[in-house]
Design an enzyme around this catalytic site. Structure first.
Site, PDB file in Angstrom:
ATOM      1  N   LYS A 113       0.841  -1.196   0.000  1.00 14.09           N
ATOM      2  CA  LYS A 113       0.000   0.000   0.000  1.00 14.09           C
ATOM      3  C   LYS A 113       0.879   1.249   0.000  1.00 14.09           C
ATOM      4  O   LYS A 113       1.875   1.322   0.727  1.00 14.09           O
ATOM      5  CB  LYS A 113      -0.901  -0.030   1.236  1.00 14.09           C
ATOM      6  CG  LYS A 113      -1.917   1.088   1.331  1.00 14.09           C
ATOM      7  CD  LYS A 113      -2.816   0.881   2.545  1.00 14.09           C
ATOM      8  CE  LYS A 113      -3.840   1.991   2.701  1.00 14.09           C
ATOM      9  NZ  LYS A 113      -4.748   1.747   3.849  1.00 14.09           N
ATOM     10  N   SER A 142      -9.296   2.140   2.575  1.00 16.77           N
ATOM     11  CA  SER A 142      -8.336   2.810   1.718  1.00 16.77           C
ATOM     12  C   SER A 142      -7.303   1.866   1.094  1.00 16.77           C
ATOM     13  O   SER A 142      -6.523   2.285   0.244  1.00 16.77           O
ATOM     14  CB  SER A 142      -7.598   3.901   2.519  1.00 16.77           C
ATOM     15  OG  SER A 142      -6.872   3.350   3.596  1.00 16.77           O
ATOM     16  N   SER A 164     -10.014   0.024   6.790  1.00 15.13           N
ATOM     17  CA  SER A 164      -9.359   0.142   5.486  1.00 15.13           C
ATOM     18  C   SER A 164      -8.779  -1.151   4.942  1.00 15.13           C
ATOM     19  O   SER A 164      -8.410  -1.205   3.769  1.00 15.13           O
ATOM     20  CB  SER A 164      -8.257   1.208   5.542  1.00 15.13           C
ATOM     21  OG  SER A 164      -8.826   2.487   5.686  1.00 15.13           O
TER      22      SER A 164
END
Length: 447
Positions: free
Chosen positions: A78, A152, A176
């Site tokens: 990420k 996210s 997330s």
């Protein structure tokens, strides 16, 4: 010819250690799949093709080759965690395009275990919202490209669901990991506080953010979690007969759970009952103040992460979110409201070992430029979609998302498991029972 894209991390690492395939061959095949599919999926902000192939050769040359639990396994990271030699943009034009000098500790642990970082994945700006779109692209759900992958950690989830990598690294401050995993049909676990090093952004969202795995199987999630926690890979453990509470109630008043997600929770409850667990309906005593507590922490975390950035380069929804959070920073930093929530919920978890809920309230919003829309539109899209996840970041307790059933579109549905501090192995064992008795297709048919 054996195809390695779409295989699990456990299968790949075993084959590499047994010299049935080389790390370079595995990585090259996954890079080819990324090149073929990512224009449609939008998982990656940057792909490290040449560097990844070189690092695969380095893995193959290591003297401890046979001892590497992730030998030759391609992994995506990420884009809010440092990867040496790559910039950390966190989905924003306001962040510097400066290469990181060192790996984040979780990335270093993955590499030490033999994994090869093939790229950094798209996130919404500053990882605030549950729709992954922005100046670097839009991450779509490979099962239904008209829908966002969630956020996210949306790019990481999309990469795994499309078979572009077998596992990916993400993090979870208000859901997330669990939100995109639920949308994309993946297994994830947000570990409890202190199990895996955090160090997410400038603030860790005041202790709410945790790093964790995204995988297609419980076995891979367990394997990756062990590496991230710097433990020896754990063997599967039977959970024994547990007291499982099933709740279909949304923690946020006025937000209801849609029929497919309620049905998925009921289906999972039936599976666990047949597996020998004591299962009954029971709702946690969520306080009426929970929505305000969640909003205060959510916005304050953004305010802390945005404080060193040029606000003129931030999207409007991010600026508004950070501005709302500034007055809450001092209160949130004290941790008093999180401690009150823990004390309120502890008696419930003394009476029940595990809480089973729907993972989401409804399917994900349409994919598109949510970063260009107003703050209120984004707030409503997030809260109506994913009210079930934030309480467990506030408490700091472990929580999982596991596929269960399907939506009318054919995309995966999912449930959430929540446990007491230290119950990660127990939750993984329960998830494995769900997987065995209700198997799911591992990757989306995006070829």
């Amino acid at each position: 010819m054996t195809t390695w894209a779409g295989r699990t991390a456990a299968e790949i690492s075993a084959a590499v250690r047994e010299k049935r395939v080389t790390p370079r061959e595995v990585v090259a095949e996954h890079l080819d799949r990324i090149e073929r599919l990512d224009a449609r999926v939008g998982a990656f902000r940057t792909v490290r093709a040449e560097a990844a192939l070189a690092e695969a050769e380095e893995v193959a040359a290591r003297g401890d080759f046979a001892e590497l639990p992730l030998a030759g396994v391609p992994v995506a990271v990420k884009d809010n965690l440092a990867v040496r030699g790559e910039s950390v943009r966190v989905g924003s034009a306001a962040t510097p395009d400066t290469p990181a000098e060192e790996d984040h500790v979780t990335v270093a642990r993955l590499r030490a275990a033999g994994a090869v970082v093939v790229g950094l994945t798209n996130v919404p700006e500053l990882c605030v919202f549950a729709t992954t779109d922005g100046v670097f692209g839009t991450a779509r759900n490979p099962w239904d490209p008209s829908r966002t992958a969630g956020g996210s950690s949306g790019g990481s989830a999309a990469a795994v669901a499309a078979g572009m990598v077998p596992i990916a690294l993400g993090n979870d401050g208000m859901g997330s990991l669990r939100i995109p995993a639920a949308n994309c049909g993946l297994v994830t676990i947000k570990p409890g506080r202190g199990v895996v090093p955090a160090g997410v952004g400038d603030s860790d969202w005041f202790g709410m953010s945790e790093n964790g795995p995204l995988a297609t199987t419980v076995e891979d999630a367990r394997l990756m979690l062990a590496v991230l926690a710097d433990h020896a890979p754990a063997r599967r453990a039977e959970p024994g007969a547990l007291r499982v509470a099933v709740s279909l109630r949304s923690p946020l008043a006025g937000v209801t759970v849609s029929r497919p997600y309620a049905a998925a929770a009921r289906e999972a409850a039936g599976v666990l009952m047949k597996a020998g667990h004591q299962v009954r309906r029971a709702d946690p005593p969520y306080p009426a103040s929970l929505p305000l507590t969640s909003l205060a922490h959510w916005t304050a975390g953004t305010a802390a992460d945005a404080q060193r950035l040029d606000p003129r380069l931030l999207a409007r929804r991010t600026r508004v979110h950070a501005g709302l959070g500034r007055p809450f920073v001092a209160t949130v930093r004290s941790g008093a409201s999180r401690e009150r929530l823990r004390r309120r919920l502890e008696p419930f978890f003394a009476e029940h070992d595990v809480l089973l809920t729907p993972a989401l309230a409804r399917r994900s919003p349409k994919a598109g430029p949510w970063h260009e829309r107003g703050w209120l539109s984004n707030l409503l899209a997030n809260t109506n979609h994913s009210p079930m996840t934030p309480p467990w970041n506030l408490t700091g307790w472990p929580a999982m998302s596991i596929p269960c059933g399907t939506l009318p579109s054919g995309a995966p549905c999912a449930v959430q498991l929540v446990g007491r501090p230290g119950s990660e192995r127990q939750l993984l064992a329960l998830a494995e029972q769900l997987q065995e008795r209700n198997p799911w297709r591992r990757t989306a048919p995006v070829d």
